[in-house]
Design an enzyme around this catalytic site. Structure first.
Site, short mmCIF file in Angstrom:
data_model
loop_
_atom_site.label_atom_id
_atom_site.label_comp_id
_atom_site.label_asym_id
_atom_site.label_seq_id
_atom_site.Cartn_x
_atom_site.Cartn_y
_atom_site.Cartn_z
N ASP A 253 -148.51 -40.37 -107.14
CA ASP A 253 -148.07 -41.98 -108.07
C ASP A 253 -147.97 -43.56 -107.74
O ASP A 253 -147.35 -44.29 -107.59
CB ASP A 253 -146.61 -41.73 -108.16
CG ASP A 253 -146.10 -39.99 -108.32
OD1 ASP A 253 -146.96 -39.65 -109.50
OD2 ASP A 253 -145.06 -39.55 -108.09
N GLU B 265 -147.39 -36.78 -115.94
CA GLU B 265 -146.03 -37.14 -116.71
C GLU B 265 -145.97 -39.06 -117.19
O GLU B 265 -145.68 -38.56 -118.16
CB GLU B 265 -144.75 -36.73 -115.59
CG GLU B 265 -143.58 -36.99 -116.02
CD GLU B 265 -142.62 -35.59 -114.72
OE1 GLU B 265 -141.64 -34.84 -115.50
OE2 GLU B 265 -142.55 -36.87 -114.31
N GLU C 298 -145.63 -45.14 -116.99
CA GLU C 298 -145.45 -45.93 -115.66
C GLU C 298 -146.89 -46.66 -115.74
O GLU C 298 -146.60 -47.35 -115.37
CB GLU C 298 -144.93 -45.36 -115.42
CG GLU C 298 -143.03 -45.11 -115.04
CD GLU C 298 -142.89 -44.22 -114.29
OE1 GLU C 298 -141.61 -45.08 -113.51
OE2 GLU C 298 -142.77 -43.41 -114.25
#
Length: 552
Positions: A243, A320, A324
């Site tokens: 991430d 996912e 973002e």
């Protein structure tokens, strides 16, 4: 190779004895059993791909991104017929440059991978612009409410920074920083400069605590791993390098918001230098560097990012929250413009535009080219290398499953309204999915979780409906505030939904169109000199330095 001698070793096995000096084989799975397909593969099977390369070019005048894919081959024998390249839907869909040349196709989890007999091809996509914030909303029956929610949010500003009660690592802290800078945008545009400065001061102080490395929370460049990590760890951010683009995206966006108002504080010699290290960690465009890899999180051929640092699992890597990722690439565009780094700006435009194309195919399937008929969901929430899924890593609750590919909704999220019919269909699906979830004696906690996200999303297709669906006292997603949500909804009610038919010759622009046909043109000037922006429909707009201009 020519001259191979085949022997049947058993009913299911064949043995190939290669000629002297020809130690190579070319193996391929076939898309069908047609003789013409076998002949096609035979013709191109001797061109062995030894390297691939992607290059991109952003043309501000046309607001277009051209991407060129090249394969280098070594011909093992015979004439140079070139390779066969497998093109994904976002490569071939509505691409007149390749359509006449395409051959057979593989049916895959990404839709049809169509074969192109060539060593090179290109794609062109329209870049629809972004602006860092929207103008203030004029006096109306709801502007007094906007002042009230701003006052309440300012009173709670320290809590909104998420310094306690949630994860204390870099992801949650980044969300807290950006939610305050987005609130500062609203205060500024509504004429409350004192509140803006107070909020930005709090953000600066928190960033300095992290960037200085003097506190319990800090960043660290790990030379052995070739990455920037931050402590405390969360979501296996350090252990598995997960991430990074999601997380750094929040920090980069917050830093860009500050740089607009205080360039000296955000300069490379001060706190901007650390921001550029975060950018390099996720988006180094230079190949072969010793400190960071080329485009760490971004997959140029698939056209989107991956979130897992080490790609564990039988079905490969995954991503996912595509939204973002988009927020991160928008941050690159803004930072590149503000610092005069055209290469970084163009990289951001390339990644932002390309990932939106991939999202519309592989997450939302708005062109109906990808999802299998037996897959009954409207969208994909988790995309893997070998599958797609409708879930999250932490819950099976429908509102969060759907909302994770929307948040954070800011002024760079117009792409979510690209297909208004899809927005309506997606929201209808949420009602149906929630009813099924509740019938299993389950319920979201709170029941209206992320209602501000869905109000914003709805407003991109129907501003009146979006505003009507928002509950001032309802739940708040932890990257948003009531202030920014109400301002966002009132702005769309005034301007209308995004208009994707008009472009401009600057990277920082947006266009909106009301039902009565009136357009609103926005342009931001990130430079120190005045500029004139030209829109594709003939409209021009003069923009002062470091400011936003609007016109009808």
């Amino acid at each position: 190779p020519t001259g191979v001698r085949w022997e049947q070793a058993s009913p299911t096995e064949w043995l190939a004895r290669l000629p002297e000096g020809k130690g190579f084989v070319s193996v391929a799975g076939m898309p069908d059993d047609k003789a013409d397909t076998l002949a096609l593969f035979t013709r191109h099977g001797y061109a062995f791909i030894t390297d691939t390369r992607v290059d991109w070019r952003y043309d501000p005048q046309a607001s277009q991104v051209e991407t060129v894919f090249k394969a280098t081959t070594q011909v093992m024998e015979g004439p140079d017929n070139g390779p066969l390249l497998g093109l994904y839907p976002h490569h071939w869909f509505r691409n007149a440059g390749v359509e006449p040349k395409l051959g057979p196709a593989f049916d895959t989890v990404r839709g049809k991978i169509r074969l192109l007999p060539a060593a090179q091809f290109s794609t062109r996509s329209t870049y629809h612009g972004i602006v860092p914030y929207w103008p203030g909303v004029p006096e109306s029956p709801r502007t007094e409410q906007l002042r009230d929610v701003l006052k309440a949010d300012v009173r709670n500003a320290r809590r909104l920074l998420l310094e306690s009660g949630y994860g204390k690592g870099p992801y949650w802290q980044g969300k807290g920083l950006m939610r305050l800078t987005k609130m500062a945008d609203v205060a500024e545009q509504q004429g409350d400069i004192e509140t803006r400065d107070r909020l930005l001061g709090m953000v600066k102080k928190r960033i300095e605590e992290w960037y200085s490395g003097q506190g319990r929370s800090y960043f660290h460049y790990d030379k052995a791993a070739g990455t920037v990590v931050a402590y405390p760890d969360e979501f296996f951010f350090v252990e598995q390098m997960n991430d990074h683009h999601f997380t750094w995206g929040y920090w980069i966006r917050a830093m860009a918001d500050i740089a607009i108002r205080d360039p000296e504080w955000a300069s490379k010699q001060k706190w901007g230098g650390m921001t550029e290290l975060l950018i390099a960690d996720i988006a180094t465009a230079e190949r072969g560097r010793a400190d960071f890899p080329f485009l760490r999180n971004f997959d140029p051929y698939e056209g989107h990012s991956w979130a897992s640092g080490i790609g564990l699992g039988a079905t490969g890597n995954n991503q996912e929250s595509s939204s973002e990722a988009i927020s991160a690439w928008a941050g690159l565009i803004l930072w590149g413009e503000l610092t005069g780094n055209r290469e970084l700006r163009d990289l951001g435009v390339y990644m932002y535009t390309t990932e939106i194309e991939a999202i519309n195919h592989y997450w939302f399937d708005i062109h109906k080219q990808v999802l299998a008929p037996e897959y009954k969901n409207v969208e994909v929430s988790m995309l893997f290398g070998g599958k797609y899924a409708h879930n999250t890593w932490w819950t099976d609750e429908p509102r969060q499953i759907k909302g994770i590919n929307m948040l954070p909704i800011t002024t760079v999220s117009n792409y979510l309204g690209r297909d208004p019919d899809y927005v309506r269909r997606n929201m209808q699906a949420l009602k149906e999915e929630t009813a099924i979830y509740n019938s299993r004696l389950k319920q979201a906690k709170p029941p209206d979780i992320w209602q501000d996200i869905f109000a914003k999303y709805t407003a991109l297709a129907d501003p009146d409906q979006g505003l009507a669906s928002w509950d001032r006292w309802g739940a708040i997603e932890l990257g948003h505030t009531r202030t920014h949500t109400l301002h966002y909804l009132l702005s769309l009610q005034q301007m209308g939904p995004p208009d994707f038919s008009v472009t401009a010759d600057t990277p920082l622009y947006s266009v909106f169109k009301r039902a009565d046909g009136r357009r609103t043109y926005l342009a931001f000037n990130a430079t120190q000199a005045p500029i004139q922006v030209r829109f594709s429909d003939g409209k021009t707009l003069d923009v002062a330095p470091l400011s936003l201009a609007s016109a009808h």
